[in-house]
Write an enzyme that holds these catalytic residues in place. Structure first.
Site, PDB file in Angstrom:
ATOM      1  N   LYS A  25       0.839  -1.208   0.000  1.00  0.00           N
ATOM      2  CA  LYS A  25       0.000   0.000   0.000  1.00  0.00           C
ATOM      3  C   LYS A  25       0.872   1.257   0.000  1.00  0.00           C
ATOM      4  O   LYS A  25       0.643   2.174  -0.787  1.00  0.00           O
ATOM      5  CB  LYS A  25      -0.917  -0.032   1.226  1.00  0.00           C
ATOM      6  CG  LYS A  25      -1.896   1.108   1.336  1.00  0.00           C
ATOM      7  CD  LYS A  25      -3.114   0.708   2.132  1.00  0.00           C
ATOM      8  CE  LYS A  25      -2.879   0.611   3.616  1.00  0.00           C
ATOM      9  NZ  LYS A  25      -2.689   1.918   4.280  1.00  0.00           N
ATOM     10  N   SER A  26       1.877   1.285   0.868  1.00  0.00           N
ATOM     11  CA  SER A  26       2.722   2.481   0.967  1.00  0.00           C
ATOM     12  C   SER A  26       3.413   2.764  -0.365  1.00  0.00           C
ATOM     13  O   SER A  26       3.487   3.916  -0.817  1.00  0.00           O
ATOM     14  CB  SER A  26       3.786   2.274   2.049  1.00  0.00           C
ATOM     15  OG  SER A  26       3.185   2.180   3.303  1.00  0.00           O
ATOM     16  N   GLY A  98      -5.142   7.667   5.518  1.00  0.00           N
ATOM     17  CA  GLY A  98      -4.248   8.609   6.195  1.00  0.00           C
ATOM     18  C   GLY A  98      -3.023   8.930   5.355  1.00  0.00           C
ATOM     19  O   GLY A  98      -2.550  10.071   5.334  1.00  0.00           O
ATOM     20  N   ARG A 126      -8.646  11.821  12.847  1.00  0.00           N
ATOM     21  CA  ARG A 126      -7.218  11.529  13.103  1.00  0.00           C
ATOM     22  C   ARG A 126      -6.374  12.818  13.101  1.00  0.00           C
ATOM     23  O   ARG A 126      -6.694  13.781  12.415  1.00  0.00           O
ATOM     24  CB  ARG A 126      -6.717  10.524  12.062  1.00  0.00           C
ATOM     25  CG  ARG A 126      -7.432   9.182  12.209  1.00  0.00           C
ATOM     26  CD  ARG A 126      -6.970   8.174  11.197  1.00  0.00           C
ATOM     27  NE  ARG A 126      -5.577   7.824  11.366  1.00  0.00           N
ATOM     28  CZ  ARG A 126      -4.900   7.070  10.489  1.00  0.00           C
ATOM     29  NH1 ARG A 126      -5.509   6.612   9.391  1.00  0.00           N
ATOM     30  NH2 ARG A 126      -3.638   6.779  10.713  1.00  0.00           N
ATOM     31  N   ASP A 319       1.887  -1.455  11.703  1.00  0.00           N
ATOM     32  CA  ASP A 319       0.568  -1.864  11.205  1.00  0.00           C
ATOM     33  C   ASP A 319       0.240  -3.323  11.517  1.00  0.00           C
ATOM     34  O   ASP A 319      -0.864  -3.786  11.210  1.00  0.00           O
ATOM     35  CB  ASP A 319       0.495  -1.649   9.689  1.00  0.00           C
ATOM     36  CG  ASP A 319       0.491  -0.173   9.336  1.00  0.00           C
ATOM     37  OD1 ASP A 319       0.089   0.648  10.185  1.00  0.00           O
ATOM     38  OD2 ASP A 319       0.888   0.164   8.199  1.00  0.00           O
ATOM     39  N   LYS A 346      -4.677   5.171  14.878  1.00  0.00           N
ATOM     40  CA  LYS A 346      -4.710   4.570  13.544  1.00  0.00           C
ATOM     41  C   LYS A 346      -6.159   4.590  13.028  1.00  0.00           C
ATOM     42  O   LYS A 346      -6.978   5.366  13.515  1.00  0.00           O
ATOM     43  CB  LYS A 346      -4.124   3.157  13.590  1.00  0.00           C
ATOM     44  CG  LYS A 346      -2.633   3.151  13.921  1.00  0.00           C
ATOM     45  CD  LYS A 346      -1.823   3.780  12.786  1.00  0.00           C
ATOM     46  CE  LYS A 346      -0.350   3.811  13.074  1.00  0.00           C
ATOM     47  NZ  LYS A 346       0.407   4.587  12.088  1.00  0.00           N
TER      48      LYS A 346
END
Ligand code: S3P
Length: 440
Positions: A25-26, A98, A126, A319, A346
């Site tokens: 994902k990152s 996020g 957040r 995570d 988170k």
């Protein structure tokens, strides 16, 4: 309002065979951002077709970038250069993500036009001051709510200048946000982290030909350069693999191989922690693709023991704690986590959400301010009971409790699982294929 997607997991089973979990994902987010800002055409393969990365993709389409795909993980980005983005027609909505919001905040602070960044209810709760405060020091003007949360109103046409910033929290999102703003700033922007965090931004900037200076805990960029299009191969996401690493470790007879998993040293806390608990993990076929290390990981069932988790591993596994808490519940003895306050901000309060769910399943799980203490029941055939748990709309809580079914005494029903699609489309299909008895 999304429908209440419910997972129902029948007890028992084991995980076997081979699987490739979806793309990281990152890295997927960053491939769209840097590909859009590069000069030339960037080809991405292995892209995560999950809602979070797709939100980033849509944001750049909304700013005039032509992006073809994704189709089977292939994306073609027709880069517009660092100064080629167009003003979007309306707010940029990034859903639950996020990473999209925090990284975009830095990048958009350097544009000539105003933007309005919005997200779903979870993201809108957040903390955003961790990025808007240092961006303001660079000269950005960004409005938040009184609580320092989204929506973010980012004023365009503000001259940015480089700063030296010591991050109070170990956050790759904050570091990346500031480095991206630094591309537009006059002079040098340096970010120092209190502990190592994922360094995909630094690696990918270098891959796009943008110099990044790295000395110890500090990374610096100097504004005014350019990005040159390149090919990006996204490895499978170790954060998605983590559910299977835990599932196979806790269920007798499991023997599973996960292919092409990203094993960047800033992401392998889950491997280090599981090994410290006695897990049987073997890495093979280690190689580097596009500046990122990858490997195949074989995991076989093992008797896990409770441990005191080394705080240095926390940012490297940030995570993966929902899955690791399930491993702790299935280990023999006590597991203690400290120094992990970040888990409370988170996609949900992951300490509270996991403690509540584990307690429902009969585990003594005591939340603390910055961690949790879990009394493992690994000596028992079914350490976990059965019942109904709430994922609080948090993808990783939902998937962690799905794996808990492998060692439960009866069915586990998990509420509010729609957001599994943010990071792991078809989790249910892949988990079934490996041997988990799950339905949605
Ligand atoms: C991410 C950084 C981490 C992580 C998130 C992805 C990134 O957040 O939890 O899922 O891609 O940079 P923090 O930087 O807030 O720790």
């Amino acid at each position: 309002m999304t429908d209440n997607v419910i997972f129902t997991v029948q007890p028992g089973g084991r995980l076997t065979g081979e699987a490739r979990v979806p793309g990281d994902k990152s890295i997927s987010h960053r491939s769209i951002m840097l590909g859009s800002l590069a000069e030339g055409v960037t080809e991405v393969s292995g892209f995560l077709e999950g809602e979070d990365a797709l939100a980033t993709l849509q944001a750049f389409r909304d700013m005039g970038v032509r992006i073809d795909g994704p189709e089977n993980g292939q994306v073609t980005i027709h880069g517009v250069g660092l100064h080629g983005l167009q003003p979007p027609k309306g707010p940029l909505y990034v859903g639950n993500s996020g990473t999209s919001m925090r990284l975009l905040a830095g990048l958009l602070a350097g544009q000539a036009f105003d933007t309005h960044l919005t997200g779903d209810a979870s993201l809108s709760g957040r903390p955003m001051r961790r990025v808007t405060d240092p961006l303001a020091q660079m000269g950005a003007i960004i409005g938040t709510t009184e609580n320092g949360t989204a929506p973010l109103d980012i004023c365009g046409d503000q001259p940015l200048h480089g700063i030296d910033y010591e991050m109070p929290v170990a956050s790759a999102q904050v570091k990346s946000c500031l480095l991206l703003a630094g591309l537009y700033a006059k002079g040098r922007t340096c970010v120092t982290e209190p502990a190592p965090t994922r360094d995909h931004t630094e690696r990918m900037l270098a891959g796009f030909g943008y110099p990044v200076e790295r000395h110890g805990a500090t990374a610096c960029v100097t504004g005014g350069g350019r990005l040159t299009a390149t090919a990006v191969e996204v490895p499978a996401d170790i954060s998605s693999a983590a559910f299977f690493l835990v599932g196979a470790s806790i269920s007798e007879g499991s023997d599973l191989t996960l292919r092409h998993v990203g094993v960047n040293p800033t992401r392998i806390g889950v491997i280090n922690i599981l090994r410290a608990m006695g897990a049987d993990l073997t890495l093979s076929n280690e190689r580097e693709v596009g500046g990122e290390p990858v490997a195949d990981i074989r995991v076989r069932a093992a008797r896990l023991k409770g441990i005191r988790i080394d705080e240095a591993q926390v940012p490297l596994a940030i995570d993966e704690f929902p899955a690791l808490f399930v491993a702790a519940a299935c280990a023999e003895g006590e597991t203690v986590l400290t120094g992990a306050r970040e888990l409370r901000v988170k996609e949900s309060d992951r300490i509270q959400a996991m403690a509540d769910g584990l307690q429902t399943l009969g585990i003594d799980a005591r939340p603390t301010e910055d961690g949790i203490v879990i009394q493992g029941r690994g000596g028992e055939a079914a350490p976990l009971g059965s019942g109904r748990v709430d994922s609080h709309g948090d993808h990783r809580i939902a998937m962690a409790f799905a794996m808990a079914g492998l060692r439960a005494s009866g069915p586990i029903v998990i509420d509010d699982c729609a957001n599994v699609n943010t990071s792991f489309p078809d989790f249910v299909g892949l988990a079934r294929q490996c041997g988990l008895d799950i339905e949605s």
